[in-house]
Motif scaffolding. Structure first.
Motif, PDB file in Angstrom:
ATOM      1  N   ARG A 139      -6.346  10.618   7.969  1.00 22.58           N
ATOM      2  CA  ARG A 139      -6.809   9.355   8.557  1.00 22.58           C
ATOM      3  C   ARG A 139      -8.317   9.195   8.426  1.00 22.58           C
ATOM      4  O   ARG A 139      -8.812   8.092   8.210  1.00 22.58           O
ATOM      5  CB  ARG A 139      -6.373   9.274  10.014  1.00 22.58           C
ATOM      6  CG  ARG A 139      -4.877   9.036  10.168  1.00 22.58           C
ATOM      7  CD  ARG A 139      -4.479   8.901  11.637  1.00 22.58           C
ATOM      8  NE  ARG A 139      -3.069   8.615  11.741  1.00 22.58           N
ATOM      9  CZ  ARG A 139      -2.176   9.437  12.283  1.00 22.58           C
ATOM     10  NH1 ARG A 139      -2.552  10.594  12.798  1.00 22.58           N
ATOM     11  NH2 ARG A 139      -0.910   9.095  12.328  1.00 22.58           N
ATOM     12  N   ARG A 140      -9.071  10.299   8.550  1.00 20.97           N
ATOM     13  CA  ARG A 140     -10.531  10.216   8.382  1.00 20.97           C
ATOM     14  C   ARG A 140     -10.895   9.745   6.980  1.00 20.97           C
ATOM     15  O   ARG A 140     -11.934   9.129   6.777  1.00 20.97           O
ATOM     16  CB  ARG A 140     -11.181  11.573   8.666  1.00 20.97           C
ATOM     17  CG  ARG A 140     -11.345  11.868  10.144  1.00 20.97           C
ATOM     18  CD  ARG A 140     -12.307  13.014  10.405  1.00 20.97           C
ATOM     19  NE  ARG A 140     -11.976  14.254   9.737  1.00 20.97           N
ATOM     20  CZ  ARG A 140     -11.140  15.190  10.200  1.00 20.97           C
ATOM     21  NH1 ARG A 140     -10.518  15.010  11.351  1.00 20.97           N
ATOM     22  NH2 ARG A 140     -10.919  16.294   9.527  1.00 20.97           N
ATOM     23  N   PHE A 141     -10.039  10.040   6.018  1.00 23.90           N
ATOM     24  CA  PHE A 141     -10.262   9.586   4.646  1.00 23.90           C
ATOM     25  C   PHE A 141      -9.681   8.208   4.393  1.00 23.90           C
ATOM     26  O   PHE A 141      -9.666   7.727   3.263  1.00 23.90           O
ATOM     27  CB  PHE A 141      -9.676  10.598   3.649  1.00 23.90           C
ATOM     28  CG  PHE A 141     -10.566  11.787   3.411  1.00 23.90           C
ATOM     29  CD1 PHE A 141     -11.577  11.738   2.468  1.00 23.90           C
ATOM     30  CD2 PHE A 141     -10.395  12.947   4.150  1.00 23.90           C
ATOM     31  CE1 PHE A 141     -12.408  12.827   2.246  1.00 23.90           C
ATOM     32  CE2 PHE A 141     -11.218  14.047   3.938  1.00 23.90           C
ATOM     33  CZ  PHE A 141     -12.224  13.990   2.996  1.00 23.90           C
ATOM     34  N   GLY A 142      -9.169   7.571   5.435  1.00 19.12           N
ATOM     35  CA  GLY A 142      -8.661   6.212   5.305  1.00 19.12           C
ATOM     36  C   GLY A 142      -7.177   6.095   5.024  1.00 19.12           C
ATOM     37  O   GLY A 142      -6.665   4.989   4.833  1.00 19.12           O
ATOM     38  N   ALA A 143      -6.465   7.217   4.984  1.00 17.57           N
ATOM     39  CA  ALA A 143      -5.022   7.176   4.725  1.00 17.57           C
ATOM     40  C   ALA A 143      -4.284   6.718   5.979  1.00 17.57           C
ATOM     41  O   ALA A 143      -4.734   6.945   7.105  1.00 17.57           O
ATOM     42  CB  ALA A 143      -4.518   8.558   4.310  1.00 17.57           C
ATOM     43  N   LYS A 144      -3.131   6.084   5.771  1.00 18.13           N
ATOM     44  CA  LYS A 144      -2.249   5.686   6.858  1.00 18.13           C
ATOM     45  C   LYS A 144      -1.151   6.738   6.965  1.00 18.13           C
ATOM     46  O   LYS A 144      -0.510   7.083   5.967  1.00 18.13           O
ATOM     47  CB  LYS A 144      -1.621   4.314   6.594  1.00 18.13           C
ATOM     48  CG  LYS A 144      -2.644   3.202   6.465  1.00 18.13           C
ATOM     49  CD  LYS A 144      -3.373   2.991   7.767  1.00 18.13           C
ATOM     50  CE  LYS A 144      -4.381   1.864   7.624  1.00 18.13           C
ATOM     51  NZ  LYS A 144      -5.189   1.702   8.809  1.00 18.13           N
ATOM     52  N   VAL A 145      -0.960   7.258   8.182  1.00 14.80           N
ATOM     53  CA  VAL A 145       0.058   8.276   8.424  1.00 14.80           C
ATOM     54  C   VAL A 145       0.943   7.789   9.561  1.00 14.80           C
ATOM     55  O   VAL A 145       0.443   7.435  10.635  1.00 14.80           O
ATOM     56  CB  VAL A 145      -0.577   9.635   8.802  1.00 14.80           C
ATOM     57  CG1 VAL A 145       0.516  10.692   8.991  1.00 14.80           C
ATOM     58  CG2 VAL A 145      -1.586  10.084   7.762  1.00 14.80           C
ATOM     59  N   TYR A 146       2.247   7.761   9.320  1.00 21.98           N
ATOM     60  CA  TYR A 146       3.222   7.319  10.310  1.00 21.98           C
ATOM     61  C   TYR A 146       4.169   8.460  10.627  1.00 21.98           C
ATOM     62  O   TYR A 146       4.449   9.296   9.761  1.00 21.98           O
ATOM     63  CB  TYR A 146       4.028   6.131   9.783  1.00 21.98           C
ATOM     64  CG  TYR A 146       3.190   4.912   9.516  1.00 21.98           C
ATOM     65  CD1 TYR A 146       3.002   3.952  10.498  1.00 21.98           C
ATOM     66  CD2 TYR A 146       2.571   4.730   8.284  1.00 21.98           C
ATOM     67  CE1 TYR A 146       2.223   2.831  10.259  1.00 21.98           C
ATOM     68  CE2 TYR A 146       1.792   3.611   8.042  1.00 21.98           C
ATOM     69  CZ  TYR A 146       1.628   2.677   9.024  1.00 21.98           C
ATOM     70  OH  TYR A 146       0.853   1.578   8.782  1.00 21.98           O
ATOM     71  N   VAL A 147       4.665   8.479  11.853  1.00 26.34           N
ATOM     72  CA  VAL A 147       5.644   9.471  12.275  1.00 26.34           C
ATOM     73  C   VAL A 147       6.903   8.735  12.699  1.00 26.34           C
ATOM     74  O   VAL A 147       6.837   7.808  13.502  1.00 26.34           O
ATOM     75  CB  VAL A 147       5.104  10.330  13.444  1.00 26.34           C
ATOM     76  CG1 VAL A 147       6.153  11.332  13.902  1.00 26.34           C
ATOM     77  CG2 VAL A 147       3.820  11.048  13.024  1.00 26.34           C
ATOM     78  N   VAL A 148       8.036   9.140  12.130  1.00 30.72           N
ATOM     79  CA  VAL A 148       9.322   8.552  12.505  1.00 30.72           C
ATOM     80  C   VAL A 148      10.231   9.662  13.015  1.00 30.72           C
ATOM     81  O   VAL A 148      10.215  10.780  12.493  1.00 30.72           O
ATOM     82  CB  VAL A 148       9.982   7.803  11.329  1.00 30.72           C
ATOM     83  CG1 VAL A 148       9.140   6.593  10.915  1.00 30.72           C
ATOM     84  CG2 VAL A 148      10.222   8.708  10.131  1.00 30.72           C
ATOM     85  N   GLY A 202       0.805  -1.203   0.000  1.00 28.33           N
ATOM     86  CA  GLY A 202       0.000   0.000   0.000  1.00 28.33           C
ATOM     87  C   GLY A 202       0.847   1.265   0.000  1.00 28.33           C
ATOM     88  O   GLY A 202       2.075   1.220  -0.051  1.00 28.33           O
ATOM     89  N   THR A 203       0.171   2.376   0.055  1.00 27.92           N
ATOM     90  CA  THR A 203       0.807   3.688   0.057  1.00 27.92           C
ATOM     91  C   THR A 203       0.519   4.353   1.389  1.00 27.92           C
ATOM     92  O   THR A 203      -0.629   4.361   1.845  1.00 27.92           O
ATOM     93  CB  THR A 203       0.257   4.543  -1.098  1.00 27.92           C
ATOM     94  OG1 THR A 203       0.522   3.862  -2.328  1.00 27.92           O
ATOM     95  CG2 THR A 203       0.890   5.909  -1.132  1.00 27.92           C
ATOM     96  N   VAL A 204       1.565   4.921   2.008  1.00 30.11           N
ATOM     97  CA  VAL A 204       1.417   5.573   3.308  1.00 30.11           C
ATOM     98  C   VAL A 204       2.099   6.931   3.275  1.00 30.11           C
ATOM     99  O   VAL A 204       2.975   7.194   2.457  1.00 30.11           O
ATOM    100  CB  VAL A 204       2.009   4.711   4.448  1.00 30.11           C
ATOM    101  CG1 VAL A 204       1.309   3.359   4.530  1.00 30.11           C
ATOM    102  CG2 VAL A 204       3.507   4.541   4.310  1.00 30.11           C
ATOM    103  N   PHE A 205       1.673   7.793   4.176  1.00 32.61           N
ATOM    104  CA  PHE A 205       2.303   9.091   4.378  1.00 32.61           C
ATOM    105  C   PHE A 205       3.234   8.971   5.576  1.00 32.61           C
ATOM    106  O   PHE A 205       2.899   8.305   6.560  1.00 32.61           O
ATOM    107  CB  PHE A 205       1.255  10.168   4.671  1.00 32.61           C
ATOM    108  CG  PHE A 205       0.345  10.457   3.506  1.00 32.61           C
ATOM    109  CD1 PHE A 205       0.702  11.404   2.552  1.00 32.61           C
ATOM    110  CD2 PHE A 205      -0.856   9.794   3.367  1.00 32.61           C
ATOM    111  CE1 PHE A 205      -0.131  11.669   1.480  1.00 32.61           C
ATOM    112  CE2 PHE A 205      -1.700  10.059   2.296  1.00 32.61           C
ATOM    113  CZ  PHE A 205      -1.336  11.005   1.361  1.00 32.61           C
TER     114      PHE A 205
END
Length: 109
Positions: free
Chosen positions: A73-82, A48-51
């Motif tokens: 995220r409300r639109f279903g996107a995955k967002v990660y913080v590193v 998949g594609t993530v931010f």
């Protein structure tokens, strides 16, 4: 931008890019001139594609970033913080194993 220190984020962002390349993942810089607070990178994998938001070690999200991430995220996107090498490694492992549509990392992972 208050608290923004690109010099301190660059080593983590470079490490993310290097690890993506090593693992066959596409890592693109993401900018949106008309909208601030967007994540720094888009990572495309077979799972998949993530931010991905890149912070300096121990860095916090700004309120605007929190709002944009929540909207994505409300639109279903995955967002990660590193913010360090172990958090990058964990994300790469998650995406490389085909689990990128699973659990998201903590905001300050």
């Amino acid at each position: 931008m208050p608290g923004h220190s690109p010099e301190r984020e660059n080593p983590i962002e470079r490490y993310l890019l290097l690890q993506c390349r090593r693992n066959g993942l596409l890592c693109m810089k993401f900018t949106s001139p008309a909208r601030g607070g967007v994540p720094d990178r888009i990572v495309v994998s077979y799972s998949g594609t993530v931010f991905v938001e890149v912070k300096r070690p121990g860095g916090d999200l700004e309120p605007r970033q929190r709002a944009v991430h929540a909207k994505l995220r409300r639109f279903g996107a995955k967002v990660y913080v590193v913010d360090d090498r172990p958090s990058v490694d964990a994300l790469i492992d998650l995406l490389a194993r085909g689990q990128g549509r699973g659990r998201e990392q903590r905001e300050t992972a």
